[in-house]
Design an enzyme around this catalytic site. Structure first.
Site, PDB file in Angstrom:
ATOM      1  N   HIS A  22       0.685  -1.151   0.086  1.00 14.05           N
ATOM      2  CA  HIS A  22       0.043   0.000  -0.058  1.00 14.05           C
ATOM      3  C   HIS A  22       0.928   1.169  -0.162  1.00 14.05           C
ATOM      4  O   HIS A  22       0.279   2.452   0.044  1.00 14.05           O
ATOM      5  CB  HIS A  22      -0.856  -0.114   1.085  1.00 14.05           C
ATOM      6  N   ARG A  48      -7.198   5.007   1.249  1.00  7.82           N
ATOM      7  CA  ARG A  48      -7.095   4.280   2.403  1.00  7.82           C
ATOM      8  C   ARG A  48      -5.618   4.709   3.154  1.00  7.82           C
ATOM      9  O   ARG A  48      -5.590   4.634   4.176  1.00  7.82           O
ATOM     10  CB  ARG A  48      -6.732   2.703   1.778  1.00  7.82           C
ATOM     11  N   GLU A 241     -15.060 -12.242  -0.539  1.00  6.71           N
ATOM     12  CA  GLU A 241     -13.903 -12.314   0.392  1.00  6.71           C
ATOM     13  C   GLU A 241     -13.821 -11.318   1.485  1.00  6.71           C
ATOM     14  O   GLU A 241     -14.314  -9.995   1.276  1.00  6.71           O
ATOM     15  CB  GLU A 241     -12.770 -12.092  -0.592  1.00  6.71           C
ATOM     16  N   GLU A 269      -7.146 -13.329   5.448  1.00  7.04           N
ATOM     17  CA  GLU A 269      -6.174 -12.764   5.172  1.00  7.04           C
ATOM     18  C   GLU A 269      -5.470 -12.093   6.399  1.00  7.04           C
ATOM     19  O   GLU A 269      -4.403 -12.006   6.550  1.00  7.04           O
ATOM     20  CB  GLU A 269      -6.707 -11.602   4.065  1.00  7.04           C
ATOM     21  N   ASP A 292      -2.002 -15.077   4.759  1.00  2.59           N
ATOM     22  CA  ASP A 292      -0.854 -14.494   4.247  1.00  2.59           C
ATOM     23  C   ASP A 292       0.357 -15.263   4.929  1.00  2.59           C
ATOM     24  O   ASP A 292       0.497 -14.996   6.197  1.00  2.59           O
ATOM     25  CB  ASP A 292      -0.862 -13.092   4.448  1.00  2.59           C
ATOM     26  N   HIS A 319      -3.288 -15.334   0.606  1.00  4.52           N
ATOM     27  CA  HIS A 319      -3.280 -14.080   0.284  1.00  4.52           C
ATOM     28  C   HIS A 319      -2.120 -13.548  -0.521  1.00  4.52           C
ATOM     29  O   HIS A 319      -0.817 -13.990  -0.232  1.00  4.52           O
ATOM     30  CB  HIS A 319      -3.395 -13.151   1.413  1.00  4.52           C
ATOM     31  N   GLU A 339      -2.865 -16.512  -5.600  1.00  3.02           N
ATOM     32  CA  GLU A 339      -3.223 -15.264  -6.183  1.00  3.02           C
ATOM     33  C   GLU A 339      -2.260 -14.094  -6.867  1.00  3.02           C
ATOM     34  O   GLU A 339      -1.082 -14.605  -6.309  1.00  3.02           O
ATOM     35  CB  GLU A 339      -3.871 -14.325  -4.682  1.00  3.02           C
TER      36      GLU A 339
END
Length: 401
Positions: A22, A48, A241, A269, A292, A319, A339
């Site tokens: 992020h 975010r 999800e 996650e 994760d 994740h 993923e």
């Protein structure tokens, strides 16, 4: 030859993308209007990063063996994670044989029970654990997947997460997962927009391509149930999800009972350790577990989580965590696909997930990665020397940079 011991442990930080994905420049899709637990407050709804999702940065754990071999791993943790590694966890690592992974994990976890169990402490433990697996595999000259039993298939298949499922389909992925943009605070208009976007993507992708919605812990049971029913019945949504807060096991159990037959519920996650996932399994909260590996306890704990899930007949689809989960997924029958988190700003290019922090990171071609691409020793990646590492604390001056 005697097995090397761990001579030095170093905890460092990096900023800008990578494990803390992020931590991106303005205009990246991952920071646009996405539904979050903070979206109930209008001032934190658009971005975010506005409520601090990017404050930690990447945690890098390096382990140097007595023979000079260096193992490393990345996770999220920044300065807080560095402090925990250098000032607490290091005592359980330094001087141990590189094969003592189970004992080291057990000591790290039980020594931090009074302030850990989940969150940043488990991130730090995960980082150390992944670095241990990387180190041991390099000492043995093997890929990590060989230590886990070896591949059970010739290639990894992927779905893509990002704002462009239509691009994912064009690139040969098996499905596309969208971030949900509007939560309960945006009422009926927000729900309408969520369904409208899904309808648009269904039209672009056709009726057989998997479409999923990632709700990032932001919904309540009533809203999640309404979204799931309409999205599945009208637009064929494959799974919903992380619809609810991670500790609401009771809500997840009810949601799974509520969704239409044939639709899947996925979560995990932000869950950690075998005990958290045991709750999800025994309470019948979901169909797919999504630990994760950089947050749940590392490879050592992921193996236990996977065994529990297998006994309950559930899938484990970690994740997105790049090579740190790829080496696991390729060895497990109850992890049939992986993923790929599309980290290009517009989700319209195929770029390495942990760019720019890792070199030699494999990326899917036609939605797949052959098992042979994971055959380099360790996790098969290198730290990018162009990235600026910072070591805020040092428990071992002889091992400092």
């Amino acid at each position: 030859m005697p097995m090397p011991t761990i001579a030095h442990i170093r905890a460092l930080t990096l900023r800008g993308g990578g494990a803390d994905y992020h931590d991106q420049d303005a205009g990246h899709w991952i920071d646009e209007h996405i539904s979050t637990p903070m979206a109930r407050y209008p001032e934190y709804r658009k971005s975010r990063k506005s409520f601090g999702l990017d404050v930690l940065g990447t945690l890098v754990v390096e382990l140097e063996a007595s023979d000079g071999t260096v193992g490393f791993a990345l996770t999220t943790g920044g300065d807080l994670g560095c402090w925990i590694v250098e000032n607490h966890l290091a005592r359980f690592v330094r001087g141990q044989k590189v094969t003592d992974i189970e004992k080291i994990w057990d000591q790290m976890f039980h020594a931090t029970l009074h302030y850990g169990r989940k969150g940043i402490v488990l991130n730090a433990i995960s980082g150390v654990d992944l670095a241990l697996w990387d180190l041991l595999a390099k000492v043995r000259g093997e890929p990590v997947h060989a230590l886990l039993g070896g591949p059970v298939r010739d290639e990894l298949s992927f779905y893509m997460t990002g704002t462009r499922p239509d691009f994912a389909q064009q690139q040969g992925f098996i499905g596309g997962k969208l971030p949900l943009h509007h939560g309960p605070a945006e009422r009926e208009e927000g729900l309408r927009k969520n369904l409208q976007l899904l309808a648009d993507m269904r039209q672009k992708c056709g009726k057989d391509f998997w479409l999923m919605y990632d709700c990032w812990m932001s919904l309540d049971l009533e809203y999640a149930t309404r979204l799931a029913k309409t999205a599945h019945e009208e637009f064929g949504l494959k799974w919903i999800e992380e619809a609810l807060p991670p500790d609401d096991y009771w809500g997840y159990a009810e949601l799974r009972r509520n969704v239409p037959r044939g639709m899947l519920v996925a979560t995990g996650e932000h869950e950690a350790t075998r005990w958290g996932f045991r709750m999800l399994l025994e309470m019948e909260c979901c169909d797919i577990l999504q630990p994760d590996v950089g947050w749940c306890g590392g490879i050592t704990e992921l193996l236990k989580i996977s065994a529990l899930a297998d006994a309950h007949g559930k899938l484990v689809v970690p994740h997105g965590s790049s090579v740190y989960s790829y080496h696991f997924v390729i060895t497990r029958h109850n992890s049939p696909f992986a993923e790929f988190l599309n980290m290009s700003p517009g989700a319209d290019e195929i770029v390495p997930m942990f760019h720019p922090q890792l070199l030699d990171e494999p990326v899917p071609v036609n939605g797949r990665i052959p098992a042979s691409a994971l055959d380099r020793p360790g996790f098969g990646v290198r730290l990018n020397p162009q990235c600026r590492l910072h070591r805020p604390f040092s428990s071992d001056s002889t091992g400092a940079r």
